[in-house]
Scaffold this active site. Structure first.
Site, PDB file in Angstrom:
ATOM      1  N   HIS A 265       3.298  -0.554   9.467  1.00 38.69           N
ATOM      2  CA  HIS A 265       2.369   0.075   9.845  1.00 38.69           C
ATOM      3  C   HIS A 265       2.309   1.438  10.079  1.00 38.69           C
ATOM      4  O   HIS A 265       3.265   1.924  10.529  1.00 38.69           O
ATOM      5  CB  HIS A 265       1.763  -0.624  11.263  1.00 38.69           C
ATOM      6  N   ASP A 319      -1.664  -8.383  10.383  1.00 39.18           N
ATOM      7  CA  ASP A 319      -1.787  -9.112   9.429  1.00 39.18           C
ATOM      8  C   ASP A 319      -1.000 -10.478   9.197  1.00 39.18           C
ATOM      9  O   ASP A 319      -1.121 -11.422   8.606  1.00 39.18           O
ATOM     10  CB  ASP A 319      -2.214  -8.454   8.122  1.00 39.18           C
TER      11      ASP A 319
END
Length: 388
Positions: A265, A319
């Site tokens: 990320h 996710d």
């Protein structure tokens, strides 16, 4: 590159470039902390509800008991959508992607409610209510419509998350499942100035109506570089197929410089705090409703990644486990991103209100790289070589 009096520094994608002040969301990517309006995501996921969190994000403070009751009642009262919107959705192709259906449906609300009266507090409040209330109804409606069925009307006796699952699956959800889904919505409600939120703020800065703001954000979220990663995680786990294949898959992917879905990320250099909470929610789901074999594959992959990827600051993101939770809740895979939008509309609306509070239209500059000082040539004298 020089531009007269000062040097222009080009940063692709505006990476690291502050473009606004905001008091909505704070991310500490080095230590893995996320907070909404100063409240940790852990506390909100454990103690709050999605509607209470949405109120906090949009209005800046946790509601009193009376304010929360009124807010919930207003959202409940506005869940239904006009038959004209439903008729429009019935004209959408059944093969169309649910995100395209949602973007069109969200934009259509402006035809019914927009007066661009954004200087009136009641208009702003009513727009917030309608969008939070109607987006889930439209997502569930298109799911049934594309299957050739009529949409299910909302049930006033069900809370926000339970009602969505009911409209989607055609059966009343288990209370534990509804609570877990509500917590998922909290986790996805806001995350600073990501692509769709930036899109929302740019659109808001033109002083257009909030339905256009949300539609533009949905359109941005539909892009594969922003939304849909949890769908790809499930596909990856199914490709790996068993825990004992995780090490070989990861080694090969790293050697081939292949992206590992659900890992990494831009903001975090540790495990995404939302991923840790979602992993716990997945385990709650499996304890209640039965295990998903792909969870064992996921945990095996995370273990292997702890030695190969963690040294590079690459850890599971939001996710990685969310798709496993959604699948157990009975949510179709291509609805994962629309469900994300149901949640993130709270954050988009919070940024819409904040943008209105100190608005200046976004107008970034550019560095021109095209041709200069070209002589006009009549059409009859032009050749293909001239453009080479």
């Amino acid at each position: 590159m020089s531009n007269g009096a000062h040097e222009i520094i080009f940063r692709p994608g505006l990476e690291g470039v502050p473009v606004t002040h905001s008091a909505i969301c704070d991310i500490d990517g080095l230590n893995g902390h996320l907070s909404y309006r100063g409240y940790s995501i852990e506390d909100l996921a454990a103690h709050s509800t999605f509607l209470e969190t949405a109120y906090l994000l949009i209005w800046g403070e946790l509601p009193t008991e009376e304010q929360l009751h009124d807010f919930e009642a207003e959202v409940q009262r506005h869940r239904r959508v006009s038959f004209r919107v439903r008729d429009m959705m019935k004209c959408f192709p059944a093969t169309g992607h649910p995100m395209d259906a949602l973007q069109s449906s969200a934009a259509s609300l402006g035809l019914f409610y927009s007066r661009r009266a954004i200087d009136r507090p009641k208009y702003v409040y009513d727009a917030v209510i309608r969008l939070i209330a109607k987006i889930p109804t439209m997502v569930a409606a298109f799911q049934l419509i594309r299957k050739g069925q009529d949409p299910i009307q909302p049930r006033d006796d069900l809370a926000y998350s339970a009602n969505f699952l009911y409209m989607l699956t055609e059966r009343e959800p288990d209370p534990i499942a509804a609570r877990i889904f509500d917590r998922c919505l909290i986790l996805h409600a806001e995350h600073s100035l990501n692509a769709s939120t930036f899109s929302a703020r740019v659109t808001a800065s033109t002083l257009t109506d909030p339905y256009a703001v949300v539609a533009s954000a949905v359109g941005t979220l539909a892009g594969p570089l922003h939304g849909g990663a949890n769908e790809d995680v499930l596909a990856m786990l199914e490709e790996i197929s068993s825990p004992d294949q995780a090490a070989a898959y990861l080694k090969k992917a790293v050697e081939n410089k292949q992206k590992i879905m659900g890992f990494g990320h831009r903001e975090y250099r540790v495990k995404d705090p939302r991923a840790s909470i979602l992993q716990g929610l997945a385990e709650e789901m499996f304890a209640r409703f039965g295990r998903d074999d792909m969870y064992d594959v996921a945990t095996a992959l995370e273990r292997e990644a702890s030695s190969l990827l963690a040294v590079k600051g690459i850890y599971p993101n939001v996710d990685f486990y969310s798709g496993l939770v959604y699948r157990k809740l009975g949510i179709p895979r291509d609805l994962f991103t629309p469900v994300f939008a149901i949640s993130r509309v709270a954050g988009w609306l919070a940024h819409w209100r904040e943008q209105l509070g100190a608005n200046r239209i976004f107008r970034p500059s550019q560095i021109y790289t095209g041709k200069v000082t070209r002589a006009w040539c009549p059409v009859e004298e032009r050749t293909l070589e001239m453009d080479a």
